[in-house]
Design an enzyme around this catalytic site. Structure first.
Site, PDB file in Angstrom:
ATOM      1  CB  SER A 143      -0.900   0.009   1.241  1.00 30.69           C
ATOM      2  OG  SER A 143      -1.531   1.256   1.422  1.00 30.69           O
ATOM      3  CE1 TYR A 156      -3.471  -2.033   5.312  1.00 35.85           C
ATOM      4  CE2 TYR A 156      -2.995   0.242   4.691  1.00 35.85           C
ATOM      5  CZ  TYR A 156      -3.313  -1.058   4.340  1.00 35.85           C
ATOM      6  OH  TYR A 156      -3.462  -1.390   3.010  1.00 35.85           O
ATOM      7  CE  LYS A 160      -1.108  -3.828   3.380  1.00 42.65           C
ATOM      8  NZ  LYS A 160      -1.156  -5.127   2.654  1.00 42.65           N
TER       9      LYS A 160
END
Length: 266
Positions: A143, A156, A160
């Site tokens: 991402s 998150y 990532k």
């Protein structure tokens, strides 16, 4: 020099984690259309499975955060198809959460899904791929948050970023038999786009993307086909950006929103 057909995966076997819906389902359908045998996994079986040309993906209920379940997934695909050539670690995601108040349990779950799970499934897939004369390919779907975190994405974004580091580390360790690459995916227009980007389904958000639109799931799927195919046979440890150029800097957006004053002669 014979390069081979970059979109012919006849006789090849593919696993797509989180491949029963959304982006993962489109990736699975792309490999099916290219001739591959595909197994997708998720927590629960979907109403319909990815299909193309009258062929349908196989499904296995799997919690990829569980190392033993991840190993059984790779074993099941190998037993069903007789081989395993491509793994697409697509399962992931997280709702936004305030880093100041988020619970340790939430952080653990986000890191487990977005970093540990890809590691576990890749480990199991590598054990199969490294014994095959043709080796194999692992593709991790990352991402833009790994590069440019946004508010509400602390756990998150960290996971990532770790996935990108993991990709590079595994690429060093597992070459030349197994290539490991990463796709930095940007904003994607999926069925859940309204929930993610607002009632306009991302139309306004697309204004910050240089390409002027959100990615279609097929944009990422085609990148997967290329990375897994013969034209990318020397590509290893790469981070392929599929984000339309990233995001236009805020200062430039601010300039565009402020009309310049009319020019007047002294």
């Amino acid at each position: 020099m014979e390069l081979g057909n970059p979109i012919d995966f006849t006789g090849r076997a593919v696993i797509v984690t989180g491949g029963s819906k959304g982006l993962g389902a489109v990736i699975a359908e792309a490999f099916l259309a290219a001739g591959a045998e595909v197994m997708v996994c998720g927590r629960t079986a979907p109403a319909t499975l990815p299909s193309s040309g009258g062929r349908q993906a196989a499904f296995r209920s799997t919690d990829v955060r569980d190392p033993d379940a991840a190993a059984r997934l790779a074993t099941a695909a190998t037993e069903r198809f007789g081989r395993l050539d491509v793994l697409v670690n697509n399962a992931g995601g997280s709702p936004d959460a305030d880093a100041a108040t988020v619970s340790p349990r939430f952080v653990e779950k986000v890191v487990a899904l977005n970093l540990l799970a890809p590691f576990y499934v890749a480990q199991a897939a590598n054990l199969v791929m490294r014994e095959q004369p043709e080796g194999g390919s692992v593709i991790n779907i990352g991402s833009v948050s790994a590069h440019d975190p946004q508010p509400g994405t602390a756990a998150y974004s960290a996971a990532k970023a770790g996935l990108l580091g993991l990709t590079r580390a595994l690429a060093l360790e597992w070459a030349p038999m197994v290539r490991v690459n990463h796709i930095t995916a940007g904003l994607i227009r999926t069925a859940s786009a309204t929930g993610l980007y607002g009632e306009d389904g991302g139309t306004a958000v697309a204004g910050v993307v240089p390409m002027g639109r959100l990615a279609a799931p097929a944009d990422v799927a085609r990148a997967c086909l290329w990375l897994a195919g013969p034209h990318a046979s020397y590509v290893n440890g790469a981070d392929l950006a599929v984000h339309g150029g990233g995001e236009i800097p805020a200062r430039d957006l601010a300039r565009r929103s402020i009309a310049p004053p009319p020019f007047s002669s002294p």
